[in-house]
Write a protein that holds these residues in place. Structure first.
Motif, PDB file in Angstrom:
ATOM      1  N   GLY A   4       0.707   2.038   6.433  1.00  0.00           N
ATOM      2  CA  GLY A   4      -0.154   1.104   5.475  1.00  0.00           C
ATOM      3  C   GLY A   4      -1.265   0.581   6.104  1.00  0.00           C
TER       4      GLY A   4
ATOM      5  N   TRP B 251      -0.692  -0.631  -4.457  1.00  0.00           N
ATOM      6  CA  TRP B 251      -2.179   0.177  -4.548  1.00  0.00           C
ATOM      7  C   TRP B 251      -2.159   1.298  -3.567  1.00  0.00           C
ATOM      8  CZ3 TRP B 251      -6.569  -1.993  -7.131  1.00  0.00           C
ATOM      9  CH2 TRP B 251      -6.273  -3.009  -7.922  1.00  0.00           C
ATOM     10  N   SER B 252      -3.035   2.099  -3.913  1.00  0.00           N
ATOM     11  CA  SER B 252      -3.320   3.516  -3.384  1.00  0.00           C
ATOM     12  C   SER B 252      -4.861   3.692  -3.012  1.00  0.00           C
ATOM     13  CB  SER B 252      -2.656   4.695  -4.067  1.00  0.00           C
ATOM     14  OG  SER B 252      -3.254   6.023  -3.344  1.00  0.00           O
TER      15      SER B 252
ATOM     16  N   GLY C 101      -5.558   6.587  -2.065  1.00  0.00           N
ATOM     17  CA  GLY C 101      -5.818   8.290  -2.205  1.00  0.00           C
ATOM     18  C   GLY C 101      -4.744   9.136  -2.321  1.00  0.00           C
TER      19      GLY C 101
ATOM     20  N   TYR D 279      -2.958  11.044  -0.408  1.00  0.00           N
ATOM     21  CA  TYR D 279      -2.602  11.593   0.926  1.00  0.00           C
ATOM     22  C   TYR D 279      -1.629  10.811   1.577  1.00  0.00           C
ATOM     23  CZ  TYR D 279      -6.812   8.992   1.283  1.00  0.00           C
ATOM     24  OH  TYR D 279      -7.719   7.824   1.108  1.00  0.00           O
ATOM     25  N   VAL D 280      -0.923  11.555   2.332  1.00  0.00           N
ATOM     26  CA  VAL D 280       0.094  10.359   3.289  1.00  0.00           C
ATOM     27  C   VAL D 280      -0.613  10.149   4.441  1.00  0.00           C
ATOM     28  CG1 VAL D 280       2.285  10.318   4.183  1.00  0.00           C
ATOM     29  CG2 VAL D 280       2.036  11.693   1.978  1.00  0.00           C
ATOM     30  N   LEU D 281      -0.448   9.040   5.106  1.00  0.00           N
ATOM     31  CA  LEU D 281      -0.856   8.410   6.397  1.00  0.00           C
ATOM     32  C   LEU D 281       0.226   8.144   7.092  1.00  0.00           C
ATOM     33  CD1 LEU D 281      -3.902   6.369   4.928  1.00  0.00           C
ATOM     34  CD2 LEU D 281      -3.954   8.701   5.971  1.00  0.00           C
TER      35      LEU D 281
ATOM     36  N   LEU E 208       0.879  -1.107  -0.022  1.00  0.00           N
ATOM     37  CA  LEU E 208      -0.053  -0.103   0.147  1.00  0.00           C
ATOM     38  C   LEU E 208       0.990   1.281   0.051  1.00  0.00           C
ATOM     39  CD1 LEU E 208      -2.846  -0.642  -0.081  1.00  0.00           C
ATOM     40  CD2 LEU E 208      -1.872  -2.360   1.356  1.00  0.00           C
ATOM     41  N   SER E 209       0.612   2.013  -1.043  1.00  0.00           N
ATOM     42  CA  SER E 209       1.520   3.405  -1.136  1.00  0.00           C
ATOM     43  C   SER E 209       0.583   4.377  -1.761  1.00  0.00           C
ATOM     44  CB  SER E 209       2.867   3.228  -1.599  1.00  0.00           C
ATOM     45  OG  SER E 209       3.075   3.143  -2.927  1.00  0.00           O
TER      46      SER E 209
HETATM   47  C1  LIG Z   1      -2.110   4.013   0.521  1.00  0.00           C
HETATM   48  C2  LIG Z   1      -1.067   3.986   1.301  1.00  0.00           C
HETATM   49  C3  LIG Z   1      -0.667   5.258   1.982  1.00  0.00           C
HETATM   50  C4  LIG Z   1       0.169   5.452   2.968  1.00  0.00           C
HETATM   51  C5  LIG Z   1       1.255   4.274   3.461  1.00  0.00           C
HETATM   52  N1  LIG Z   1       1.853   4.886   4.225  1.00  0.00           N
HETATM   53  C6  LIG Z   1       1.638   6.315   4.388  1.00  0.00           C
HETATM   54  N2  LIG Z   1       0.610   6.587   3.480  1.00  0.00           N
HETATM   55  C7  LIG Z   1      -1.400   6.436   1.402  1.00  0.00           C
HETATM   56  C8  LIG Z   1      -2.585   6.118   0.568  1.00  0.00           C
HETATM   57  N3  LIG Z   1      -2.729   4.852   0.057  1.00  0.00           N
END
Ligand SMILES: c1cc(-c2cnc[nH]2)ccn1
Length: 250
Positions: free
Chosen positions: A145, A135-136, A138, A140-142, A91-92
């Protein structure tokens, strides 16, 4: 559906493993969730799971040896448990954007190994050698994952046959038709002077279906016209949308 999760915080996944539709799917054995924590593969006294980035800069990366050991263990178990090679997903924000079609693809067939990163992420060579797909959820940074991983697993698990009983909504989910959902109403019939649309009280199921479809089309036209681009509407859908637009313009 078999999912192996690689995460430093497996307890976070109780949110989907022990509650609601997904929790029931797990307890009924329709969805299998197993966990591997890189920290369990740490060999040093401090049980390190992070490491400094080459080239300097803020933050840390996930330590290569403990992460790789966890991914390999999960991948081996996936093959053992299902007889199939898993799709290893990371997930990124650099990944393919998850949507309903993507959820459908993930729900059918191969077992998944879902890797939830922490810190500033993972070494690119692990992405190249051990990850099949990024896969993402959205732009934005979280903080990690895990939440994206739970979103992906939830969206896919709901689509596994038998997970949603006939009482549930996935079958009618408008996103299943690529449209936004229609408005929903429940008791009481009036809230602060706002009434439930009469058609929903009429008992005319055909009228109700058309009203809901019209609302989904209209809302999509108003809020997400991009979802209608390049889409061929049926004659009925075209007529209902034109009616909505006419009424909206009044
Ligand atoms: C997937 C992963 C992330 C993410 C993983 N680590 C920090 N943000 C953000 C959006 N989609």
């Amino acid at each position: 559906m078999w999912v192996g999760v690689v995460s430093l915080f497996p307890e976070m996944f109780e949110a989907i493993a022990r509650h609601g539709v997904t929790g029931r799917a797990v307890s009924q054995g329709r969805v299998a969730l197993e966990f591997w924590n890189p920290r369990d593969y740490a060999t040093d006294r401090h049980r390190s799971v992070d490491d400094r980035p080459y080239g300097g800069g803020p933050g840390m990366l996930m330590k290569v040896d403990t992460l790789r050991a966890a991914i390999h263990a999960a991948r081996e178990r996936a093959s053992e448990a299902t007889g199939q090679r898993p799709r290893v997903i990371y997930l990124s924000p650099q990944g393919r954007r998850l949507d309903q079609q993507g959820a459908r693809e993930l729900a059918c067939g191969s077992p998944l190994v879902v890797v939830a990163g922490r810190y500033e992420g993972i070494d690119e060579r692990i992405v190249e050698s051990d990850i099949d797909e990024e896969w993402s959820i959205g732009d934005y940074v979280l903080s990690g994952g895990e939440l994206p991983a739970m979103v992906l697993i939830d969206a896919a698990a709901r689509l596994v046959p038998g997970v949603l009983g006939h009482q549930d909504s996935a079958v009618e989910d408008s996103f299943n038709e690529g449209l936004l959902d229609c408005p929903h109403y429940t008791r009481p019939e009036e809230i602060d002077g706002r009434r439930v649309p009469d058609v929903l009280l009429s008992g005319h199921h055909g009228e109700i279906r058309r009203w809901r479809l019209k609302q989904s089309l209209g809302r999509t036209w108003l809020r997400r016209p991009d979802l209608l681009e390049g889409r061929t509407l049926s004659a009925e859908q075209q007529k209902l949308l034109e009616e909505f637009i006419e009424e909206y313009a009044l």
